[in-house]
Design an enzyme around this catalytic site. Structure first.
Site, short mmCIF file in Angstrom:
data_model
loop_
_atom_site.label_atom_id
_atom_site.label_comp_id
_atom_site.label_asym_id
_atom_site.label_seq_id
_atom_site.Cartn_x
_atom_site.Cartn_y
_atom_site.Cartn_z
CG ASP A 16 6.29 7.23 -7.84
OD1 ASP A 16 5.23 7.30 -7.21
OD2 ASP A 16 6.33 7.18 -9.08
CB SER A 17 8.09 1.57 -7.33
OG SER A 17 7.12 1.47 -6.31
N GLY A 53 2.48 -3.00 1.57
CA GLY A 53 3.41 -3.95 0.94
C GLY A 53 4.80 -3.36 0.84
CE LYS A 54 5.35 1.97 -3.35
NZ LYS A 54 5.30 3.42 -3.60
CG ASP A 113 5.38 -8.62 -5.94
OD1 ASP A 113 5.98 -7.83 -6.70
OD2 ASP A 113 5.50 -8.60 -4.70
CG HIS A 164 -0.45 6.69 2.82
ND1 HIS A 164 0.41 7.70 2.45
CD2 HIS A 164 -1.14 7.16 3.89
CE1 HIS A 164 0.23 8.74 3.27
NE2 HIS A 164 -0.70 8.43 4.14
P1 ITT Z 1 2.59 5.34 -1.90
O1 ITT Z 1 2.52 6.40 -2.98
O2 ITT Z 1 1.84 5.72 -0.68
O3 ITT Z 1 3.99 4.89 -1.62
P2 ITT Z 1 1.42 3.65 -3.93
O4 ITT Z 1 1.04 2.21 -3.96
O5 ITT Z 1 0.40 4.63 -4.44
O6 ITT Z 1 1.83 4.01 -2.44
P3 ITT Z 1 3.11 4.29 -6.17
O7 ITT Z 1 2.37 5.52 -6.54
O8 ITT Z 1 4.61 4.32 -6.21
O9 ITT Z 1 2.76 3.86 -4.69
O10 ITT Z 1 2.56 3.10 -7.05
C1 ITT Z 1 3.34 2.01 -7.21
C2 ITT Z 1 2.49 0.86 -7.72
O11 ITT Z 1 3.34 0.06 -8.54
C3 ITT Z 1 2.03 -0.02 -6.57
O12 ITT Z 1 0.77 0.39 -6.07
C4 ITT Z 1 2.02 -1.36 -7.24
O13 ITT Z 1 0.85 -1.52 -7.99
C5 ITT Z 1 3.19 -1.28 -8.19
N1 ITT Z 1 4.44 -1.75 -7.57
C6 ITT Z 1 5.51 -1.01 -7.17
N2 ITT Z 1 6.45 -1.79 -6.62
C7 ITT Z 1 5.96 -3.03 -6.67
C8 ITT Z 1 6.46 -4.27 -6.25
O14 ITT Z 1 7.61 -4.41 -5.62
N3 ITT Z 1 5.70 -5.35 -6.47
C9 ITT Z 1 4.52 -5.26 -7.08
N4 ITT Z 1 3.96 -4.13 -7.49
C10 ITT Z 1 4.68 -3.01 -7.29
#
Ligand code: ITT
Length: 186
Positions: free
Chosen positions: A67-68, A12-13, A149, A9
């Protein structure tokens, strides 16, 4: 075209997945467009949470979840899997807390981690992990990308992810995980 549902959701991803996968012939569809609810991320690791999200979306279709998060040495590896919750929508405030912790510890080391989980319609899953080592900038900089970022400088660079624009996706944690996914699919 191979249709691939991306169980995220986070716009950005999704934009990064489009950039990474559409040129390779994937029709990338976001979870929001499909009306999927967000499952609770109860896992203790990136891989566990990616699997929860992928399985929640793979109802008769193939789904990919991400998940990141950002792991900061001065925060003992945090916020890690709690990265989205740590910011709670206020990224400038989260940047200030991270910058202060790095200054107090005199340690700017950090890494981004991305776990991807591909779930097939029959529930079989495969997980891929990509990492990008780097450091926390002295101050936020740049306007592209999303999330953390503006404060992350990847190894070998002098600018943040948010200053790299499209170049981010040639070296990022997400790009590295996607490279493994593509090798698996081939
Ligand atoms: P979904 O679960 O729906 O995919 P989310 O944003 O909640 O969306 P996560 O639980 O994986 O996803 O949280 C990852 C967070 O980590 C994300 O909201 C960012 O704050 C950060 N993040 C992950 N990848 C990133 C990137 O490439 N650049 C900057 N911040 C990032």
């Amino acid at each position: 075209m191979k249709r691939l549902l991306i169980a995220t959701h986070n716009p950005g991803k999704l934009a990064e997945f489009r950039g990474l996968l559409q040129p390779l012939g994937f029709d990338v569809v976001g979870a929001e467009a499909m009306g999927f609810a967000e499952p609770e991320e109860t896992g203790a690791t990136f891989a566990q949470n990616a699997r929860i999200k992928a399985l929640a979306a793979a109802n008769g279709v193939m789904a990919l979840a991400d998940d990141s998060g950002l792991c900061v040495a001065a925060l003992a590896g945090g916020p890690g899997v709690l990265s989205a919750r740590y910011a709670a929508g206020d990224y400038p405030a989260a940047f200030s807390r991270i910058l202060a912790a790095c200054e107090a510890a005199a340690d700017r080391r950090a890494k981004f981690v991305c776990a991807l989980c591909l779930a097939r319609p029959d529930g079989a899953t495969a997980t891929f992990i990509g990492q990008a080592e780097g450091r926390i900038a002295n101050a936020p900089a740049g306007a592209t990308g999303f999330g953390y970022d503006p404060i992350f400088i990847p190894e070998g660079f002098h600018t943040t992810y948010a200053e790299l624009g499209a170049q981010k996706s040639t070296i990022s944690h997400r790009a590295r995980a996607v490279a493994q996914l593509l090798a698996h699919l081939r």
